[in-house]
Motif scaffolding. Structure first.
Motif, short mmCIF file in Angstrom:
data_model
loop_
_atom_site.label_atom_id
_atom_site.label_comp_id
_atom_site.label_asym_id
_atom_site.label_seq_id
_atom_site.Cartn_x
_atom_site.Cartn_y
_atom_site.Cartn_z
N PRO A 35 -18.07 -118.24 30.89
CA PRO A 35 -19.09 -119.14 31.42
C PRO A 35 -20.22 -119.33 30.41
O PRO A 35 -20.42 -118.47 29.55
N PRO A 36 -20.94 -120.44 30.49
CA PRO A 36 -22.07 -120.63 29.57
C PRO A 36 -23.09 -119.50 29.75
O PRO A 36 -23.35 -119.05 30.86
N TYR A 37 -23.64 -119.05 28.64
CA TYR A 37 -24.67 -118.01 28.69
C TYR A 37 -26.02 -118.67 28.96
O TYR A 37 -26.31 -119.74 28.44
N ASP A 38 -26.84 -117.99 29.76
CA ASP A 38 -28.17 -118.54 30.04
C ASP A 38 -29.25 -117.92 29.15
O ASP A 38 -30.41 -118.27 29.25
N SER A 39 -28.82 -117.01 28.25
CA SER A 39 -29.78 -116.40 27.32
C SER A 39 -29.01 -115.71 26.20
O SER A 39 -27.82 -115.43 26.33
N SER A 40 -29.70 -115.42 25.13
CA SER A 40 -29.10 -114.64 24.04
C SER A 40 -28.71 -113.26 24.55
O SER A 40 -27.67 -112.72 24.17
N GLU A 41 -29.54 -112.70 25.41
CA GLU A 41 -29.25 -111.38 25.96
C GLU A 41 -27.95 -111.37 26.75
O GLU A 41 -27.17 -110.42 26.65
N ALA A 42 -27.70 -112.41 27.53
CA ALA A 42 -26.46 -112.49 28.31
C ALA A 42 -25.25 -112.54 27.37
O ALA A 42 -24.21 -111.93 27.66
N ALA A 43 -25.38 -113.23 26.26
CA ALA A 43 -24.29 -113.28 25.29
C ALA A 43 -24.08 -111.92 24.65
O ALA A 43 -22.94 -111.44 24.54
N ILE A 44 -25.15 -111.26 24.26
CA ILE A 44 -25.05 -109.94 23.63
C ILE A 44 -24.41 -108.94 24.58
O ILE A 44 -23.61 -108.10 24.17
N ASP A 45 -24.73 -109.03 25.86
CA ASP A 45 -24.14 -108.13 26.87
C ASP A 45 -22.62 -108.18 26.85
O ASP A 45 -21.97 -107.22 27.24
N SER A 46 -22.04 -109.30 26.43
CA SER A 46 -20.59 -109.49 26.51
C SER A 46 -19.87 -109.31 25.19
O SER A 46 -18.67 -109.56 25.12
N PHE A 47 -20.55 -108.90 24.13
CA PHE A 47 -19.88 -108.72 22.84
C PHE A 47 -18.69 -107.76 22.99
O PHE A 47 -18.73 -106.85 23.82
#
Length: 121
Positions: A35-47
């Motif tokens: 799903p689209p990330y709503d923040s850089s933090e949300a993306a980093i959480d999923s690395f």
């Protein structure tokens, strides 16, 4: 901040990704939706590895802010730990193989199944 302003030498490798667009190609490349990330933090959480889930940002006031949801101990201790939250096993294992080749002293932990709420088990 422009990347050209970073104090780097030729030996320093920096990986820059536009996480805002990952959802457009992730499923086609890795076989699972993102799903689209709503923040850089949300993306980093999923690395794919908790070890690489570290972000650094320069704030408007000129101070640095570090975001490391799984901590930084593994990075300093040369331990690669899987994060099954988003990436499939094959993505982590490919990353682990590349990292182990680059850093032979790295301890690579095996894949683990997701725990509650998709967190590392």
């Amino acid at each position: 901040m422009r990347i050209s302003r970073l104090p780097l030498d030729e030996q320093t490798a920096v990986e820059i990704r536009n996480e805002a667009r990952v959802h457009l190609w992730y499923e086609r490349r890795f076989g699972v939706p993102c799903p689209p990330y709503d923040s850089s933090e949300a993306a980093i959480d999923s690395f794919p590895s908790t070890t690489s889930a570290i972000g650094v940002r320069l704030t408007p006031s000129g101070t640095w802010r570090v975001y490391a949801p799984y901590g930084v101990a593994d990075a300093f201790n040369l331990v690669l730990r899987p994060n099954p939250r988003q990436a499939p096993r094959e993505v982590y294992e490919a990353k682990a193989a590349r990292c182990a080749e680059a850093w032979p002293e790295l301890t690579v932990l095996p894949w683990c199944e997701p725990g509650p709420a998709g967190q590392p088990g």
